[in-house]
Motif scaffolding. Structure first.
Motif, mmCIF file in Angstrom:
data_model
loop_
_atom_site.group_PDB
_atom_site.id
_atom_site.type_symbol
_atom_site.label_atom_id
_atom_site.label_comp_id
_atom_site.label_asym_id
_atom_site.label_seq_id
_atom_site.Cartn_x
_atom_site.Cartn_y
_atom_site.Cartn_z
ATOM 1 N N HIS A 121 -8.418 3.280 -4.939
ATOM 2 C CA HIS A 121 -7.577 3.413 -3.744
ATOM 3 C C HIS A 121 -8.284 4.375 -2.792
ATOM 4 O O HIS A 121 -8.236 5.599 -2.958
ATOM 5 C CB HIS A 121 -6.200 3.939 -4.134
ATOM 6 N N TRP A 122 -8.974 3.807 -1.774
ATOM 7 C CA TRP A 122 -9.858 4.609 -0.943
ATOM 8 C C TRP A 122 -9.104 5.593 -0.076
ATOM 9 O O TRP A 122 -9.604 6.695 0.200
ATOM 10 C CB TRP A 122 -10.724 3.684 -0.079
ATOM 11 N N ARG A 123 -7.928 5.247 0.369
ATOM 12 C CA ARG A 123 -7.175 6.178 1.209
ATOM 13 C C ARG A 123 -6.836 7.447 0.428
ATOM 14 O O ARG A 123 -7.002 8.569 0.930
ATOM 15 C CB ARG A 123 -5.903 5.509 1.710
ATOM 16 N N SER A 124 -6.378 7.290 -0.807
ATOM 17 C CA SER A 124 -6.068 8.456 -1.632
ATOM 18 C C SER A 124 -7.330 9.198 -2.050
ATOM 19 O O SER A 124 -7.343 10.425 -2.179
ATOM 20 C CB SER A 124 -5.292 8.025 -2.884
ATOM 21 N N THR A 125 -8.437 8.434 -2.229
ATOM 22 C CA THR A 125 -9.704 9.077 -2.581
ATOM 23 C C THR A 125 -10.157 10.007 -1.464
ATOM 24 O O THR A 125 -10.607 11.138 -1.711
ATOM 25 C CB THR A 125 -10.777 8.005 -2.853
ATOM 26 N N ALA A 126 -10.033 9.533 -0.216
ATOM 27 C CA ALA A 126 -10.412 10.375 0.915
ATOM 28 C C ALA A 126 -9.482 11.570 1.066
ATOM 29 O O ALA A 126 -9.904 12.671 1.456
ATOM 30 C CB ALA A 126 -10.408 9.529 2.188
ATOM 31 N N ARG A 127 -8.233 11.390 0.711
ATOM 32 C CA ARG A 127 -7.254 12.469 0.868
ATOM 33 C C ARG A 127 -7.451 13.570 -0.168
ATOM 34 O O ARG A 127 -7.396 14.761 0.161
ATOM 35 C CB ARG A 127 -5.846 11.903 0.759
ATOM 36 N N GLU A 135 0.812 -1.198 0.000
ATOM 37 C CA GLU A 135 0.000 0.000 0.000
ATOM 38 C C GLU A 135 0.853 1.259 0.000
ATOM 39 O O GLU A 135 0.504 2.250 -0.612
ATOM 40 C CB GLU A 135 -0.929 -0.006 1.225
ATOM 41 N N ASP A 136 1.992 1.246 0.724
ATOM 42 C CA ASP A 136 2.828 2.446 0.824
ATOM 43 C C ASP A 136 3.537 2.752 -0.486
ATOM 44 O O ASP A 136 4.010 3.857 -0.687
ATOM 45 C CB ASP A 136 3.863 2.270 1.941
ATOM 46 N N ARG A 161 -5.428 2.681 -8.353
ATOM 47 C CA ARG A 161 -4.047 2.227 -8.405
ATOM 48 C C ARG A 161 -3.619 2.089 -9.866
ATOM 49 O O ARG A 161 -4.388 1.658 -10.715
ATOM 50 C CB ARG A 161 -3.904 0.860 -7.713
#
Length: 460
Positions: free
Chosen positions: A232-238, A214-215, A245
């Motif tokens: 990529h949900w983490r980047s979507t939220a950011r 992931e990193d 990806r």
């Protein structure tokens, strides 16, 4: 007149020439009629014979009328040229198609076409068109062939107009011309494997992007048609928008073809010379590797790379690859000896990164240049070298790169550095040397000899 297009005769130049240019086209028959008419008119005036005066005027006016009519007709003829194909290998034929259109309201008289071609392409073609009706067309063709590579101009087309009585003959030229590119002869090479991985995965399994976890993921914006499972949900939220990806994008296998063009490294000239063999060999390898799916580029001893654009100077995939192949073949069509004395510029270019498979065509090498060539192997995967055997291609000169007796020593130097090096005598077939290189590498790999390379190298 242009290839595939239409051109007209040069009317502006004709207007500047005026009646003088038209009268200059009088044939022997026309000049004779004019002279006879003038003589008859003078005699009629002296002798007082009215009937003779009328005959003299008829004889004098007829060539002038023909000249005036022909002078107007020349603006109303259009022509075009088409090459099939415009790029042809040496010793192969190309066909040139000529088309003439009569765009006037009156039929033409006798037309003679003559196209200007260099003498190396064959005799100058001439065609006679009896009569072209109003709005009609005529198509003719001829073949050209050259054993010498190069770029040859065709044209301009010359059009010779004549009247039905043969009184006047005018020659005019179309302004445009076309270029026929004669590329080196290409030899079909056998699809051998010079050890290593299957094509398409590139240099030692390198990847343009890391996907270890992931990193390491490098996301990009969502595009229509992307699989939602790659979001990529983490980047979507950011970032506040859908991010996905990136897919793994393996590099294409690479191949660099190095051509030594130093004038002092080759002897002789003509289509059967050692230099022409090396140029044809480079073209054959480039075409072969492109057909195998490699990204390729051409490098010369003066440090020039073709294509110069793209990823690291290599030809890209798809349509760009086809365009780059045409560019490289056009370069080889006109390449000539360089004034260089060493291979340092080529070495500086090649040491910048991993070249994948390196195939080199060298002229004669002295000890110093053999050492420079040996160092090129450090930045490449598999490396093949073909050294021209100067003893069989032609006698050396006092200013040459060194005694031919040291050629085996040069080959040994390259082999110890990891090259698969072969001597290319006169009459050698590249496909045979290509198979021999594969056998030599396989033998070295099997015996574990010094200089043999192991896995991770691109195959061909």
């Amino acid at each position: 007149m242009t290839s595939g297009g239409t051109g007209h005769t040069d009317a502006d130049r004709g207007q500047q020439g005026g009646i003088r240019a038209a009268l200059a086209g009088l044939t022997t028959r026309g000049r004779s009629f004019l002279a006879a008419g003038v003589a008859a008119a003078v005699c009629a005036y002296v002798l007082g014979q009215a009937d003779l005066l009328r005959v003299g005027l008829l004889l004098a006016v007829l060539p002038l009328v023909c000249t005036a009519v022909l002078h107007r007709t020349r603006y109303r003829v259009a022509g075009s040229r088409r090459l099939a194909p415009a790029r042809v290998p040496a010793s192969s034929e190309a066909r040139v198609h000529l088309r003439m259109d009569n765009v006037s309201r009156l039929p033409t008289g006798l037309l003679m076409l003559q196209d200007r071609v260099p003498y190396v392409l064959g005799p100058r073609p001439r065609f006679v068109l009896d009569r072209v009706e109003a709005g009609g067309r005529r198509e003719v063709s001829y073949r050209v062939r050259s054993d010498l590579r190069g770029r040859y101009p065709l044209g301009p087309l010359q059009l010779r107009l004549t009247d039905p009585f043969g009184m006047c003959e005018l020659t005019r030229s179309f302004s445009a011309h076309d270029i026929l590119t004669v590329t080196p002869r290409v030899t079909s090479l056998p699809p051998v494997r010079l050890t290593g991985e299957a094509k398409g995965y590139g240099d030692g399994r390198q990847r343009s992007l890391a996907l270890a976890g992931e990193d390491d993921v490098i996301p990009r914006g969502y595009r229509h048609g992307d699989d939602l499972r790659r979001v990529h949900w983490r980047s979507t939220a950011r970032y506040g928008e859908l991010m996905v990806r990136r897919e793994e994008q393996p590099q294409r296998a690479r191949c660099t073809v190095l051509l030594d063009t130093r004038g002092l490294a080759f002897h002789g000239a003509g289509p059967d010379s050692a230099f022409e063999w090396a140029v044809a060999g480079a073209a054959s390898v480039l075409v072969h590797m492109l057909e195998r799916g490699f990204s390729v580029r051409l490098v010369t001893d003066d440090g020039r790379a073709v294509p110069s654009e793209g990823a690291d100077g290599f030809a890209a995939a798809g349509q760009e690859s086809a365009e780059a192949a045409g560019l490289m073949m056009d370069t080889l069509a006109v390449i000539d000896h360089s004034d260089g004395t060493d291979l340092s510029r080529a070495y500086d270019l090649l040491r910048g990164g991993n070249e994948g498979l390196l195939v080199a065509f060298f002229g004669e090498l002295d000890e110093e240049q053999a050492a420079v060539a040996a160092k090129m192997r450090r930045r490449s995967g598999a490396a093949l070298a073909f050294l021209v055997d100067g003893d069989t291609w032609g006698p050396g000169t006092p200013d040459g790169p060194g005694p031919a007796g040291g050629r085996q020593e040069r080959l040994r130097t390259l082999r110890e550095a990891g090259w698969t090096a072969l001597s290319a005598p006169r009459g050698a077939l590249l496909e045979d040397l290509w198979r021999q290189a594969d056998r030599d590498r396989a033998h070295l790999a099997a015996t574990g000899a010094t200089g043999a390379t192991t896995g991770g190298e691109s195959g061909s």
